[in-house]
Design an enzyme around this catalytic site. Structure first.
Site, mmCIF file in Angstrom:
data_model
loop_
_atom_site.group_PDB
_atom_site.id
_atom_site.type_symbol
_atom_site.label_atom_id
_atom_site.label_comp_id
_atom_site.label_asym_id
_atom_site.label_seq_id
_atom_site.Cartn_x
_atom_site.Cartn_y
_atom_site.Cartn_z
ATOM 1 N N GLU A 126 -20.546 11.961 12.003
ATOM 2 C CA GLU A 126 -21.599 11.923 11.962
ATOM 3 C C GLU A 126 -22.597 11.534 11.154
ATOM 4 O O GLU A 126 -23.912 10.494 10.616
ATOM 5 C CB GLU A 126 -22.707 12.623 12.998
ATOM 6 C CG GLU A 126 -22.900 13.914 13.092
ATOM 7 C CD GLU A 126 -21.699 14.616 12.968
ATOM 8 O OE1 GLU A 126 -22.342 15.979 12.028
ATOM 9 O OE2 GLU A 126 -21.096 14.368 12.980
ATOM 10 N N GLU A 178 -21.097 22.550 15.787
ATOM 11 C CA GLU A 178 -22.180 23.731 15.360
ATOM 12 C C GLU A 178 -21.403 24.950 16.111
ATOM 13 O O GLU A 178 -22.479 26.172 15.976
ATOM 14 C CB GLU A 178 -23.447 24.004 15.676
ATOM 15 C CG GLU A 178 -23.924 22.710 15.291
ATOM 16 C CD GLU A 178 -24.735 21.525 16.246
ATOM 17 O OE1 GLU A 178 -24.151 20.269 15.380
ATOM 18 O OE2 GLU A 178 -24.248 21.063 17.216
ATOM 19 N N GLU A 180 -16.597 21.266 15.590
ATOM 20 C CA GLU A 180 -16.978 20.468 14.251
ATOM 21 C C GLU A 180 -17.010 21.185 12.873
ATOM 22 O O GLU A 180 -15.288 21.607 12.643
ATOM 23 C CB GLU A 180 -18.458 20.460 15.086
ATOM 24 C CG GLU A 180 -18.595 19.275 13.783
ATOM 25 C CD GLU A 180 -20.245 18.629 13.819
ATOM 26 O OE1 GLU A 180 -20.688 17.642 13.868
ATOM 27 O OE2 GLU A 180 -21.037 19.936 14.351
ATOM 28 N N GLU A 234 -25.946 20.835 25.171
ATOM 29 C CA GLU A 234 -25.976 20.926 23.977
ATOM 30 C C GLU A 234 -27.462 22.292 24.781
ATOM 31 O O GLU A 234 -28.103 21.813 25.022
ATOM 32 C CB GLU A 234 -27.558 20.127 22.990
ATOM 33 C CG GLU A 234 -28.092 20.017 22.196
ATOM 34 C CD GLU A 234 -27.798 20.245 21.049
ATOM 35 O OE1 GLU A 234 -27.572 22.157 20.501
ATOM 36 O OE2 GLU A 234 -26.220 20.504 20.865
#
Length: 686
Positions: free
Chosen positions: A493, A469, A487, A400
């Site tokens: 989520e 993202e 994604e 991340e």
């Protein structure tokens, strides 16, 4: 077979005098035709037809270059080349084992009468659509080009029904709206739950933009092979019929794109189908990308995984350690590895393993927060990886970046060297939050190039990428097959207590919009659907059978079973998740209406078993489908996972039944789906 020939001069209909040119291009079987011409204002323009009927009316072409002005007006046509290509190719993985690239290609060579700049325009016509792009060939004195605007138009024949999300420069995580093109308005969307969102044009959309005409024709506009360029959005002009390309800007640098000649833009694509399912079955996007560039691909393997992830969204544990409920511990990772080994899963994703999560979102000084090599004290990375290898389970790394790509780029070598040393072949990347530096966006050229840099580094390190993202999918999985899934949509989520849930219609739209670009890391397969114990009144707005069907309908070569592993224990329906492949030899859409329902069938890779998935919106539905896709003369045991009679996405999500029967290709199957429900079937060859 490949054929090549020059377009015959008598067809060109232009001269060296003051006459304007007009040339008609055709696809194989002449299903699609495009007329390219110079209009009354000396602007390059085109018209597109499908089966003799108009799809796009007069639409202009052109680019605004800072040094050269508008390129596309007052152009001299020097020559035209044409080739016919018919070539099968085998993807490393995908929805089908073989793809046919059958098209006619046309290259138009232009010179600007104003400044002598050379520009080529390429068209490729397929039986189900077309693509075009601009090219700046090598030419003396031309090196750096700054592109301030692009004026590729798509003029519609009417006020079509459209399924769209807004032209958000930072996020694709919006619910799709269904309106007329004339009613597209970003003020209709709610972006309050998004970590980053930048919407600057009220009447503009992201692509793929999918539409249906009054006569039932389905059209989708997108782009292919997005490389070293800003992504294309579409602006709805004042006439409410014309869509014009609008590139995501760099506010930091003041341009849309900066390139060096020679250079080609991405392809601008228009897919056309009589039935909605034809858009999904189209291979136009991947066919407009270059072949695989990776020499060694033995390490690229589709599969299924579980992970330490959903519990963070349920807020029973946390990514950070300071909270006192850190989820990514050595002990828990080993428990997940044991579960994966027991049930045949290939990998385990561990999120929150590395230090820095205390300051990963909501802070302006996010650069330097993560280092991607230092685990928290309660997580022994080497021990977990070694334990996984003993059990035959791969660890999936998590990076991340907190939307601080400069920090990530500085540490790419170190981070990927660690993965290579440990034998880790997969990483999930993330870019949550506004991009640093300020003035750059997730979907601008600067970030497009960053995503590619990461993908290239991953390939060098023999690592597959699951990008969150991300920049949108445009078919690059063909060129770089380690780009497994992205994604790039409102994912599962949002079914957590904080997200409020994705409405049942969501996944009856996504296959005809976002999925046209490429595979989706959606994370289907939630089993505990009543979330009241985590937040009063919270629930996942689908039935359990709907969750199973998502594995067939929402394509990805890497599928996750995302729920807490204890929620799968003792559930008979878990067998379908264990059985369903993630790599396929054939895929067919059996029935579909966008925003209402979809039924798909897929043939497992190198096997005889077929799988079916059906989803419906908030309306209960009964459909009859033919099983004529099954093999001649073969019998199958249909293992049917279906909604119970009293199942309902609001009141009784978990109610399902399992039925078994013997079928052949001569049979039909009646699918009864509850409100927000679905059906999943394994046809096991006998």
């Amino acid at each position: 077979m490949k054929k090549a020939f020059l377009l015959l001069l008598p067809l060109l209909m232009f001269s060296c005098g003051g006459e304007k040119f007009s040339i008609t291009l055709t696809s194989p079987k002449e299903v699609v035709s495009v007329q390219l011409f110079e209009n009354s204002e000396s602007q390059l323009a085109y018209i597109m037809n499908f089966q003799g009927n108009p799809v796009l009316l007069e639409s202009t072409l052109g680019l605004e270059l800072r040094e050269y002005g508008l390129l596309g007006k007052e152009m001299e046509l020097l020559r035209v080349d044409s080739t016919r290509n018919t070539r099968p190719w085998n993807p490393l993985w995908g929805e089908d084992g073989i793809i046919i690239d059958d098209h006619k290609a046309y290259t138009f060579y232009f010179r600007s009468k104003k400044n002598d700049l050379l520009m080529n325009v390429h068209f490729k016509l397929f039986a189900d659509g077309m693509g075009f792009k601009y090219e700046f060939p090598p030419q003396e004195g031309v090196d750096e080009l700054i592109i301030d605007d692009e004026f590729s138009q798509f003029k519609l024949t009417g006020d079509h029904t459209a399924w769209w999300i807004p032209a958000d420069y930072d996020s694709y995580e919006h619910l799709y709206k269904t309106t007329k093109v004339s009613e597209i308005d970003s003020s209709l969307v709610d972006s309050s739950l998004l970590a980053a969102s930048t919407i600057m044009e009220r009447h503009a959309v992201n692509t793929p933009l999918t539409m249906q005409t009054a006569s039932g024709l389905h059209i989708s506009i997108h782009e292919a092979s997005l490389t070293n360029y800003s992504e294309m959005t579409l602006r709805v002009e004042d006439d409410k019929r014309t869509l014009t390309s609008s590139l995501v800007p760099s506010q930091l640098n003041g341009w849309k794109a900066k390139v060096n000649a020679p250079f080609s833009t991405p392809w601008r694509t228009v897919q056309v189908a009589e039935k909605a399912g034809g858009l999904i079955e189209s291979k136009l996007i991947v066919n407009l990308n270059e072949p695989n560039k990776l020499e060694n691909t033995d390490w690229i393997k589709p599969g299924k995984y579980i992970g330490i992830w959903w519990e963070m969204h349920l807020q029973t544990s946390s990514w950070d350690m300071a909270s006192g409920k850190h989820g990514a511990t050595t002990e828990k990772a080993k428990r997940y590895i044991d579960f994966a080994a027991k049930h045949g899963f290939d990998g385990v994703l561990v999120e929150g393993w590395n230090t820095g999560w205390e300051r990963w979102i909501g802070f302006p000084d996010r650069e330097g927060v993560f280092d991607f090599v230092t685990p928290y004290p309660d997580y022994n990375l080497e021990e977990v990886v070694a334990y996984g290898k003993q059990k035959g389970v791969e660890i999936i790394m998590h990076h991340e970046t907190s939307a601080a790509p400069r920090t990530y780029e500085q540490q790419l070598d170190t981070a990927y060297a660690l993965m290579q040393n440990l034998g880790i072949h997969a990483v999930k990347t993330g870019y949550v939050g506004p991009i640093i530096p300020e003035g750059e966006y997730h979907h601008g050229q600067w970030m497009v190039n960053h995503y590619r840099k990461v993908l290239s580094k991953a390939a060098q390190s023999e690592v597959m990428v699951f990008a969150h993202e991300p920049i949108k999918a445009t078919g690059l999985r063909r060129t770089y097959p380690n780009m497994m899934a992205r994604e790039g949509l409102r994912g599962s989520e949002f079914n957590s207590p904080w997200g409020g849930g994705n409405p049942p219609e969501h996944l009856t739209i996504v296959p005809f919009t976002r999925m046209l670009g490429g595979p989706i890391d959606y994370t289907p397969g939630l089993f505990k659907l009543n979330l009241n114990e985590y937040k009063e009144g919270a629930y996942v707005p689908t039935t359990l059978a709907h969750q199973l069907a998502e594995y067939v309908v929402v394509y990805s070569p890497v599928q996750m079973a995302p729920d807490l592993i204890e929620h799968y224990e003792g559930e008979a329906a878990f067998q379908f998740i264990k059985d369903v492949p993630t790599d396929w030899d054939a895929s067919k859409v059996l029935a579909a209406e966008i925003g209402e329902y979809i039924v798909m069938a897929r043939l497992g890779k190198n096997e005889f078993d077929w799988y079916l998935g059906g989803l419906t919106d908030e309306n209960a539905r009964e459909l009859e489908v033919s099983l004529d896709f099954l093999q001649n003369g073969a019998q199958y045991e249909a293992q049917i996972y279906k909604d119970a009679a009293d199942a309902d996405f609001e009141t009784n999500q978990a109610a399902y039944e399992i039925e078994k029967r013997i079928v052949t290709k001569k049979d039909k199957l009646t699918l009864k789906m509850a409100r927000g429900g679905g059906v999943a079937v394994r046809f096991k060859a006998l």
